[in-house]
Each structure stands twice: as C-alpha cells, then as structure tokens.
Scaffold this active site. Structure first.
Site: not given
Length: 470
Positions: A165, A121-122
């Site tokens: 995110e 995600k990051t």
C-alpha cells in the site's frame, strides 16, 4: 536484507510500532531475522503479534526504551520531534529512517506492485495479496489493515512479488520504484500537506515517474482525477498504461456488476475474453477495486482467468464494511470511511446490499481537524444517505485543535441536507443512544478512521443486555 539508508535495519527501533504501517514493516523485518524493537502508546493485539515474532515491544515512550545496540530508529510522519526516544536517538547520533524508506528497503530486489489513490488502497492491496497467495505465489505484502483470513497486515513470503500500500498523505509513496503501480483515484485530501489539487497531481506524477523502466501504470478510466492524471503522464517513454473501469475506452472494461446481498458478481472484458468472478464485499467501488487488482496481476504476467478466480477467495479487511455481529435483531457493521467520497460509497453499498425497508443508522466520528475544516460540509451531506446519524467529536489523531473547527460543521451541513442527526459528545453514551433509536431489523454502521471502531462491540453488548428501546 538491504538497508534503506546508511545504518542498517538489522536492529531497528520503531517509534509507534503498533501503527498499521509501522507494524507491517516491523513484522517483515522480524521474519527476515532482524532484531526488532519498538514502543507504542498502548498495548494491543498487534503488539502481541510482534512479540510472538521475537520483537521487543515497550508500552509508552521513554528514552530508556531505546537500546544501546539499536542500528537505527524508524519513524512515521506522525512522530513529533520532542518524542523522548527520537531525542535520545539524536543524542546517540543514530540514523533516523522514515517508514517509507524502511518499506522501500524491504521491497528491494522483488517485483513490486504499489497501490495508490485517495481511497481504496487497503482493499485493493489486500485483494492482490490474497489472490496471489491463493495461486501459490507466496507474495510478501504490507497493508494498512488486517486481512480477515490471515488476520495480519504484513507477511514475508518466499515468492518474487511484493505488494505494498503506497501512502500519498505525506508524499512517502514517492520513495518506491514499483514494476506496477495502481492509481485508483485522485482527490484533494490530507489538507495539512497539500494546499491544492495541483500539488496532489504533481505528487502523483512524481510517484508515477518512479515506476521502473518498462513497467506499468494501472489507472482508473472513470474517476475524474485519475483521468486528468493519465492525460498528464501519457506519452512518457518506457511506461505502459493500462486503464480499467466502466468506460467504453477502458483496457480492462467492467461489463456488469451484479449485487448479491453482501457480495457482488463482476464480469469484465479483458483481452477479448469475458471473465466473471465474485467480490466478497458489497458495492460498486469494491468491485472496481477488484478489477484494478486483476489488471495489475495481468500486468505481471499472471493468467487472467486464474487471477479472477483467486480474487474470489478474498474475504475482506478489518474495518472495511466488516460485520461485527448481531444482537436483538440489529446488525452492526464497521467502516473505516472518513472522506466524503468513501462515506457516500459505503452508505450506497449498504443501501444496495440490505433488504428494502431496512433502516440504516450511522455512528460517525470525524477524523482530523484539518479534514473537517475543508470537507465538513461534504461529510454532512454524505450522512443524508442514512436514515439517522450520530456524530461524535473530532478524533484529533496527530493534529492540534483548530479554533472554530468542531463536529458542528458536519452536523449543520447534515441538517441543511434534511438529515436526521444527533450530536453525542460523550462516546460512552453511544450504546445507550443507539439502543434508543433502533428497532429489530435495523443496521448500525460505525464509521471513521479513529477509535469509533471500539463502539461496535459495546453497542452489541448493550443490545444483548437491554435490547432496543423501540
């Protein structure tokens, strides 16, 4: 600035303001003119960055830190009910706002992209934020890690796009109403909150159900959990689905991934055209994250060739295969990987990036007792991809110990997989232990979601002063 709940965010007090998710929202609110205050367990560069934006940051938690004129208290799931500032908020009858509600509030009115998945995600959120900024679109963004370029995890931009995110760990991603949602992968994790894969799927289905009418789901065509999720939601009205990956059936199909040292060159087929661009971090999984970012940008109407070129300007996120330095001929790289899939992916990426014959040593710190209890065997098996490993004690984070759950679960699994593994219970002994194991030309990977990241500079300093023992 729209409030997340009754009781505005004009004078918010953040408990744990230095955390990755909390600090990002606090920064954006401060940039928008809110009177931001908060507390954290220890001082940090993040706290200094917030102070530079006009926020008041207290160190330590005490009831007196909560100002009388605070409009609400913002918390994450990690904040315990007996926190003195939370207790004081109840006494003052102040609204308590969950971090996800606060983030949903700052996203209101903007074209939002929410990036979800068990892993990646990051990185994917960061790639989008950097690419959109490079194209002059001035996005707002909130990320779970600091970008290497701007050096921050959040920013209030002047444009109409917000990239966030979206955290599934506590189901908080169900609060958002994105125009575009990305699902990178779906695996069982966060065992304190999910008892089964069925619960995971149900949570992701709820998240997808919040996509705005006519919006788009960008989802992996390769990862088994994502494929199952797609089958469950396909056919929903007013939902566009765009798949990406190496599968022949993918809408945005990866044609080729070519390793080039610590970078990769990626060629995709999208809309009948081949596009080639560079990804600044090694490994197939990071290349696929970039393709997901590309597909999401296209869904917002951004020209594919412009976006592909802009993704090349992404230079990484701290703790995602971040080079910390080199000393005595030994490179030290830091990895946030803490789930077996992430660990294997990063180890395989480093294997593909380094010269033949280079030895790879891992310093691994398990994260959470619950995760170790459920996935300790798989963690140990992943460590077999390294030439040698040091395993530290479990980093508890927000959890209390579980009887019988220690890093020995990982060590025993690693030994059963014929891995060379050493237990080190005193973290301060790691630099000397590493120096006794490495030789010039080797690569050391500090790995985990806890404070193992602090060891990189200490290992480099020890190697500079004493050199490797071999």
């Amino acid at each position: 600035m729209a409030p997340a709940v009754p009781g505005t965010l004009e004078r918010p007090h953040f408990i744990g303001i230095g955390g990755a998710g909390m600090s990002g929202i606090a920064k954006i609110l401060a940039q928008r003119g809110a009177k931001v205050a908060g507390s954290d367990a220890k001082d940090s560069p993040t706290a200094d960055a917030l102070r530079a934006l006009g926020a008041t940051v207290h160190i330590g938690h005490a009831a007196g830190h909560l100002a009388d004129d605070a409009s609400c208290v913002v918390v994450s799931s990690a904040i315990r009910a007996d926190n003195p500032e939370l207790v004081r908020a109840a006494e003052l009858d102040l609204p308590v706002v969950h971090r996800s509600d606060a983030l949903a509030s700052v996203m209101t009115g903007l074209r939002s992209i929410a990036v979800a998945g068990t892993h990646g995600k990051t990185t994917t959120t960061s790639m989008l934020a950097v690419a959109l900024s490079t194209l002059g679109l001035s996005p707002s963004y909130a990320i779970g890690g600091d970008l290497e370029g701007p050096g921050t995890n959040a920013d209030h931009g002047d444009g109409e796009i917000f990239v966030a995110e979206a955290d599934e760990s506590d189901r908080s991603f169900q609060k958002y109403d994105p125009e575009v949602a990305i699902v990178l992968n779906v695996e069982l994790d966060h065992h304190a909150n999910y008892a089964s894969m069925e619960e995971i799927y149900e949570s992701f289905e709820t998240f997808i159900g919040k996509i705005s009418p006519g919006g788009t789901l960008v989802v992996s065509a390769d990862q088994p959990g994502a494929i199952e999720l797609t089958a469950r939601v396909r056919g929903r009205s007013q939902l566009n689905i765009v798949t990406y990956g190496e599968s022949e059936t993918a809408d945005v199909r990866v044609h080729k991934i070519t390793p080039r040292g610590l970078t990769s060159e990626v060629t995709v087929l999208s809309g009948g055209r081949f596009l080639t661009f560079t990804v600044s971090v090694p490994g197939r999984h990071y290349a696929l994250n970039a393709v997901a970012a590309l597909a999401a940008g296209i869904a917002l109407g951004i020209p594919a060739h412009n976006l592909a070129s802009a993704i090349g300007s992404y230079t990484g996120v701290k703790r995602r295969l971040q080079l910390k330095g080199e000393a005595a001929g030994v490179q030290v790289i830091d990895s946030y990987a803490h789930h077996p899939t992430e660990m294997s992916a990063d180890l395989e990426a480093m294997r593909s990036a380094v010269a033949e014959g280079t030895r790879l040593l891992v310093v691994f710190q398990p994260h959470l007792f619950s995760r170790t209890q459920e996935l300790g065997t798989e963690m140990g098996q992943a460590l077999a991809l390294a030439d040698a490993s040091i395993v530290l004690d479990i980093y508890p984070a927000r959890e209390d110990p579980i009887p019988g759950v220690t890093s020995e679960l990982i060590i025993n699994a690693a030994l059963a997989a014929s891995a060379a593994v050493t237990a080190v219970h005193d973290k301060s002994a790691v630099p000397e232990t590493v120096a006794g194991m490495v030789k010039p030309g080797d690569l050391v990977l500090t790995m985990g979601a806890g404070d193992v990241t602090d060891l990189g500079p200490e290992i480099l300093a020890h190697l500079t002063d004493s050199g490797p023992a071999n």
